[in-house]
Design a protein around this motif. Structure first.
Motif, PDB file in Angstrom:
ATOM      1  N   GLN A 302       0.819  -1.209   0.000  1.00  0.00           N
ATOM      2  CA  GLN A 302       0.000   0.000   0.000  1.00  0.00           C
ATOM      3  C   GLN A 302       0.855   1.263   0.000  1.00  0.00           C
ATOM      4  O   GLN A 302       0.560   2.245  -0.702  1.00  0.00           O
ATOM      5  CB  GLN A 302      -0.930  -0.009   1.219  1.00  0.00           C
ATOM      6  N   GLN A 303       1.932   1.257   0.795  1.00  0.00           N
ATOM      7  CA  GLN A 303       2.824   2.428   0.814  1.00  0.00           C
ATOM      8  C   GLN A 303       3.502   2.634  -0.534  1.00  0.00           C
ATOM      9  O   GLN A 303       3.638   3.774  -1.010  1.00  0.00           O
ATOM     10  CB  GLN A 303       3.861   2.256   1.916  1.00  0.00           C
ATOM     11  N   ALA A 306       0.907   4.055  -2.893  1.00  0.00           N
ATOM     12  CA  ALA A 306       0.642   5.470  -2.591  1.00  0.00           C
ATOM     13  C   ALA A 306       1.780   6.354  -3.080  1.00  0.00           C
ATOM     14  O   ALA A 306       1.555   7.462  -3.624  1.00  0.00           O
ATOM     15  CB  ALA A 306       0.430   5.644  -1.089  1.00  0.00           C
ATOM     16  N   ARG A 309       1.401   6.715  -6.766  1.00  0.00           N
ATOM     17  CA  ARG A 309       0.315   7.633  -7.124  1.00  0.00           C
ATOM     18  C   ARG A 309       0.737   9.086  -6.898  1.00  0.00           C
ATOM     19  O   ARG A 309       0.467   9.980  -7.722  1.00  0.00           O
ATOM     20  CB  ARG A 309      -0.931   7.319  -6.301  1.00  0.00           C
ATOM     21  N   ARG A 310       1.415   9.376  -5.780  1.00  0.00           N
ATOM     22  CA  ARG A 310       1.860  10.739  -5.507  1.00  0.00           C
ATOM     23  C   ARG A 310       2.889  11.203  -6.547  1.00  0.00           C
ATOM     24  O   ARG A 310       2.901  12.376  -6.973  1.00  0.00           O
ATOM     25  CB  ARG A 310       2.425  10.832  -4.086  1.00  0.00           C
ATOM     26  N   GLU A 313       1.036  12.014  -9.681  1.00  0.00           N
ATOM     27  CA  GLU A 313       0.316  13.282  -9.515  1.00  0.00           C
ATOM     28  C   GLU A 313       1.288  14.467  -9.601  1.00  0.00           C
ATOM     29  O   GLU A 313       0.967  15.513 -10.220  1.00  0.00           O
ATOM     30  CB  GLU A 313      -0.418  13.286  -8.178  1.00  0.00           C
ATOM     31  N   GLU A 366       6.278  15.935   0.099  1.00  0.00           N
ATOM     32  CA  GLU A 366       6.058  14.513  -0.180  1.00  0.00           C
ATOM     33  C   GLU A 366       7.373  13.759  -0.288  1.00  0.00           C
ATOM     34  O   GLU A 366       7.504  12.631   0.190  1.00  0.00           O
ATOM     35  CB  GLU A 366       5.260  14.380  -1.480  1.00  0.00           C
TER      36      GLU A 366
END
Length: 503
Positions: A302-303, A306, A309-310, A313, A366
């Motif tokens: 999951q990390q 994520a 995805r970041r 983005e 981030e």
């Protein structure tokens, strides 16, 4: 000594011999078959079988001596009519029951009856190992041995009263018996010697010279004694072998008796119970470790997703900012022909610049967070198996738990009762209920909150009228994870014997 006394002595000897002969004849009367059964017919003979010989001989006191394979036992009448008792020293004692057909059923005293039946069929003695019912009736024959008559054995007379046989005086014995230096009783069938008026001649004195015939008879007697001793030794060896076979047969009969006994409830195998419990605990621990490893791998996936995805983005925002700048540059007026600045275009440029700065700040934040996450994973990875992944998040859920302990059974119970507490709520320690592992010390705080109520819980359970099985059976269920919360909802009394207390 007077002449009258000398004349009376032979007459008295003759009278005593006549009395002894009469008593012996009366004692040799046959035994009562109703009292002795088959033994009234088989006594006085030696019976030969495949495994050896057996003989029964009457004793002077009215008992029957049984000789079998080198062992000797005594059979006597029991206290009730039709009952016999057989004793072999301190080894064993049998009770015999005479049947209408003359057969005798023997039952050994003690837990192993090993019933045996002795009967006479077609002139042969039949010994059978049998099984009987509660009424002492034979229901099955498990083994048979037969014996045939071999020879007449020397047997003492059967008598109901003890008789005293008085030997005759020395004056009535033959002269050759007096010469041998012993006093021997005459056979009851022999005719007593006529009384003699004159005293017997005095015995000869001095050494006796042996003739060749005497020496030959002496050698013949020595040879016969040697042969008799060899035969006796062979019979003793055969008797010992027969005794060994009988002991093996008795062990087989006792083993069959054990098999016929109703089996009792088997005792619990403590070693098997311990190994089963240990295996269950090991399997449970292995399942927990596998679940923890799967949970960690899922968190890591999951990390990573994520972060991807970041990153996508961030790339999209950068591309949009680059397109906006290119559009702005394309719409800008040429330096050679300066124009009046448009207020709307200036506002859009200011917004674009502000947005670019915001995106740059978010991207920097981030990247910093991703670096921290990677550093934390590298730090906690070597100790994941022992202490779990540390979580610094605050408590998400309160600590909720239920206490349980086993109770002793009472008459009429159908299950093993258990005492349950209500659902107890306490402030959760750091990280309680959150995904992942607890921070350092959070589990100890939760356990301390549970054990703080142990004594009060046990006192409430005992107050219900039932005693606990053991202090070591105290247990609890809490809501550390979402699956534990579901388990917590299912822990409650299920049977009428169970007890519920409130804390």
């Amino acid at each position: 000594m007077s002449l009258a006394k000398k004349a009376v002595r032979p007459w008295l000897a003759a009278v005593l011999w006549i009395v002894a002969i009469a008593q012996g004849a009366a004692a040799e009367a046959p035994a009562n078959p109703a009292a002795w059964g088959v033994y009234a017919e088989v006594a006085g003979k030696t019976w030969k079988g495949e495994q050896g010989a057996v003989a029964w001989a009457w004793e002077a006191d009215g008992t029957l001596r049984q000789s079998d394979a080198g062992s000797t036992s005594v059979i006597r009448l029991g206290e009730q009519p039709g009952q016999l008792v057989q004793e072999s020293g301190a080894l064993y004692t049998y009770d015999g029951y005479v049947a209408a057909d003359g057969s005798v059923l023997w039952l050994r005293r003690g837990p192993f009856k090993t019933p045996m039946r002795l009967s006479l069929r077609d002139g042969r003695v039949v010994a059978e190992s049998v099984k009987i019912d509660d009424a002492r009736q034979v229901v099955k024959v498990t083994g048979t041995r037969t014996y045939g008559p071999l020879a007449q054995t020397a047997s003492a007379p059967v008598s109901t009263e003890r008789s005293v046989v008085v030997p005759p005086p020395a004056a009535s014995l033959p002269a050759d018996v007096m010469t041998a230096g012993t006093v021997a009783a005459r056979s009851p069938t022999a005719t007593p010697a006529p009384p003699s008026a004159s005293p017997p001649p005095a015995p000869k004195s001095g050494p006796r010279t042996l003739s060749e015939a005497d020496l030959a008879r002496l050698r013949e007697r020595m040879q016969s004694d040697k042969a008799r001793r060899a035969q006796a030794l062979s019979q003793e060896q055969a008797a010992a072998e027969q005794l060994r076979q009988q002991m093996e047969q008795m062990a087989t009969v006792e083993e069959e008796a054990w098999e016929d006994e109703e089996p009792s409830a088997p005792a619990p195998n403590l070693a098997e119970v311990f190994l089963t419990t240990l295996g269950n605990e090991m399997a449970k621990n292995q399942a927990e470790r596998e679940a923890q490893d799967a949970f960690i791998q899922d968190i890591q996936r999951q990390q990573a997703a994520a972060a991807q995805r970041r990153e996508r983005e961030e790339q999209r925002r950068r591309a949009e900012a680059e397109r906006a700048r290119q559009t702005q540059y394309a719409q800008a007026p040429s330096p050679a022909a300066p124009a009046v600045p448009d207020a709307a275009a200036q506002a859009r440029q200011a917004q674009a610049a502000a947005r670019d700065r915001e995106l740059a700040a978010q991207a920097a934040a981030e990247r910093q967070r991703l670096q921290q996450v990677r550093a934390q994973q590298q730090t906690t990875a070597p100790t994941t198996g022992s202490s779990g992944t540390a979580s610094a998040t605050a408590a998400v859920k309160p600590l909720r738990f239920i206490l349980t302990i086993g109770l002793l059974n009472k008459p009429g119970d159908t299950v093993n009762p258990t005492c349950y507490s209500n659902v107890i709520t306490r402030p959760g320690p750091p990280g309680w209920g959150a995904p992942g592992f607890l921070p350092q010390g959070s589990g100890e705080q939760a356990r301390a909150a549970v054990y703080a109520l142990k004594d009060a819980f046990i006192a409430r359970c005992r107050a219900s009228g039932r005693e606990i099985t053991s202090d070591g059976n105290f247990n609890y269920v809490w809501n550390q994870t979402s699956s534990d919360e579901q388990t917590l909802q299912g822990v409650r009394p299920r049977f009428r014997e169970d007890v519920s207390v409130s804390l």
